[in-house]
Design an enzyme around this catalytic site. Sequence first.
Site, PDB file in Angstrom:
ATOM      1  N   GLY A  46       0.757  -3.292  12.511  1.00  0.00           N
ATOM      2  CA  GLY A  46       0.513  -3.542  11.094  1.00  0.00           C
ATOM      3  C   GLY A  46       1.246  -4.802  10.667  1.00  0.00           C
ATOM      4  O   GLY A  46       2.162  -5.266  11.357  1.00  0.00           O
ATOM      5  N   GLN A  51       5.440 -10.212   4.709  1.00  0.00           N
ATOM      6  CA  GLN A  51       6.213 -10.492   5.928  1.00  0.00           C
ATOM      7  C   GLN A  51       6.021 -11.922   6.438  1.00  0.00           C
ATOM      8  O   GLN A  51       6.792 -12.382   7.283  1.00  0.00           O
ATOM      9  CB  GLN A  51       5.846  -9.499   7.043  1.00  0.00           C
ATOM     10  CG  GLN A  51       6.308  -8.067   6.755  1.00  0.00           C
ATOM     11  CD  GLN A  51       5.880  -7.124   7.842  1.00  0.00           C
ATOM     12  OE1 GLN A  51       4.762  -6.621   7.814  1.00  0.00           O
ATOM     13  NE2 GLN A  51       6.732  -6.880   8.823  1.00  0.00           N
ATOM     14  N   CYS A  94       9.689  -2.190  12.877  1.00  0.00           N
ATOM     15  CA  CYS A  94       9.182  -3.202  11.937  1.00  0.00           C
ATOM     16  C   CYS A  94       9.377  -4.579  12.558  1.00  0.00           C
ATOM     17  O   CYS A  94      10.456  -4.882  13.080  1.00  0.00           O
ATOM     18  CB  CYS A  94       9.948  -3.106  10.621  1.00  0.00           C
ATOM     19  SG  CYS A  94       9.382  -4.274   9.374  1.00  0.00           S
ATOM     20  N   LEU A  95       8.340  -5.406  12.478  1.00  0.00           N
ATOM     21  CA  LEU A  95       8.437  -6.758  13.038  1.00  0.00           C
ATOM     22  C   LEU A  95       9.467  -7.585  12.277  1.00  0.00           C
ATOM     23  O   LEU A  95       9.987  -8.557  12.813  1.00  0.00           O
ATOM     24  CB  LEU A  95       7.060  -7.431  12.996  1.00  0.00           C
ATOM     25  CG  LEU A  95       5.962  -6.703  13.800  1.00  0.00           C
ATOM     26  CD1 LEU A  95       4.597  -7.317  13.510  1.00  0.00           C
ATOM     27  CD2 LEU A  95       6.252  -6.728  15.293  1.00  0.00           C
ATOM     28  N   HIS A 136       4.173   2.532   5.217  1.00  0.00           N
ATOM     29  CA  HIS A 136       5.183   1.536   5.629  1.00  0.00           C
ATOM     30  C   HIS A 136       4.773   0.138   5.129  1.00  0.00           C
ATOM     31  O   HIS A 136       5.581  -0.596   4.567  1.00  0.00           O
ATOM     32  CB  HIS A 136       5.302   1.569   7.161  1.00  0.00           C
ATOM     33  CG  HIS A 136       6.161   0.523   7.776  1.00  0.00           C
ATOM     34  ND1 HIS A 136       7.316   0.806   8.478  1.00  0.00           N
ATOM     35  CD2 HIS A 136       6.037  -0.840   7.839  1.00  0.00           C
ATOM     36  CE1 HIS A 136       7.859  -0.316   8.905  1.00  0.00           C
ATOM     37  NE2 HIS A 136       7.095  -1.340   8.549  1.00  0.00           N
ATOM     38  N   GLU A 137       3.478  -0.196   5.343  1.00  0.00           N
ATOM     39  CA  GLU A 137       3.008  -1.538   4.940  1.00  0.00           C
ATOM     40  C   GLU A 137       2.958  -1.678   3.414  1.00  0.00           C
ATOM     41  O   GLU A 137       3.265  -2.751   2.873  1.00  0.00           O
ATOM     42  CB  GLU A 137       1.634  -1.839   5.545  1.00  0.00           C
ATOM     43  CG  GLU A 137       1.564  -1.815   7.072  1.00  0.00           C
ATOM     44  CD  GLU A 137       2.610  -2.684   7.745  1.00  0.00           C
ATOM     45  OE1 GLU A 137       3.045  -3.683   7.146  1.00  0.00           O
ATOM     46  OE2 GLU A 137       3.011  -2.344   8.875  1.00  0.00           O
ATOM     47  N   HIS A 140       6.194  -2.642   2.067  1.00  0.00           N
ATOM     48  CA  HIS A 140       6.454  -4.099   2.155  1.00  0.00           C
ATOM     49  C   HIS A 140       5.940  -4.824   0.916  1.00  0.00           C
ATOM     50  O   HIS A 140       6.565  -5.774   0.436  1.00  0.00           O
ATOM     51  CB  HIS A 140       5.755  -4.708   3.376  1.00  0.00           C
ATOM     52  CG  HIS A 140       6.509  -4.569   4.662  1.00  0.00           C
ATOM     53  ND1 HIS A 140       7.771  -5.081   4.840  1.00  0.00           N
ATOM     54  CD2 HIS A 140       6.178  -3.998   5.836  1.00  0.00           C
ATOM     55  CE1 HIS A 140       8.180  -4.819   6.079  1.00  0.00           C
ATOM     56  NE2 HIS A 140       7.231  -4.159   6.701  1.00  0.00           N
TER      57      HIS A 140
END
Length: 172
Positions: A46, A51, A94-95, A136-137, A140
């Site tokens: 994702g 991000q 998470c990236l 989660h996204e 963000h």
Amino acid sequence: MTIRPILVAPDPRLKAVAKDVAKVDGEIRTLIDDMLETMYDADGIGLAAVQIGIAQRVIVMDIDQKDGKNNPRVFVNPKIVWASEALATFEEGCLSVPEIWEDVERPARIRAEYLGRDGKQQTLEADGLLADCLQHEMDHLNGILFIDHLSRLKRSIALRKLAKAKRLKETG
Ligand code: K1U
Ligand code: ZN
């Protein structure tokens, strides 16, 4: 398509609250394509526009990557219109918080409304990894990281690990 750099915590741009997209036009579709390219390049499942430093409500996701076959999903202006009382726990990464994996508890089932890549209104009922990843996204897009759901102790351990990894990367 362009691979864009992914911001890493504690970059303050990750705290931005993203704005609704006014129209899904060519510029937004280019952003979507760049986000998918960036997500696949980073081996993620994702990615939220925040991000990559773009404070617009756009998410890409692919939780079904198998044998080199992609199944990309796109969510523009997503809204959770219903969430179950029942909770589920997933180990999340998470990236933007590399190398940290922790259990996070969230509603097990959700219903979301959003616009697709074509700008058309869509509804999705989700559970399992899809529900977890979408929540989660969407966090963000509101400037929230998964480590913000952890206890203060676990979050500070995670942030210290991140700072140490950054120092090691810089000093070699
Ligand atoms: O940075 C992100 O928001 C993407 C994140 C999404 C996510 C993962 C797990 C639970 C909830 C949300 C990731 O893609 S982390 C990387 C990842 O999942 C992965 C990386 C390599 C191999 C397998 C998985
Ligand atoms: Zn993330």
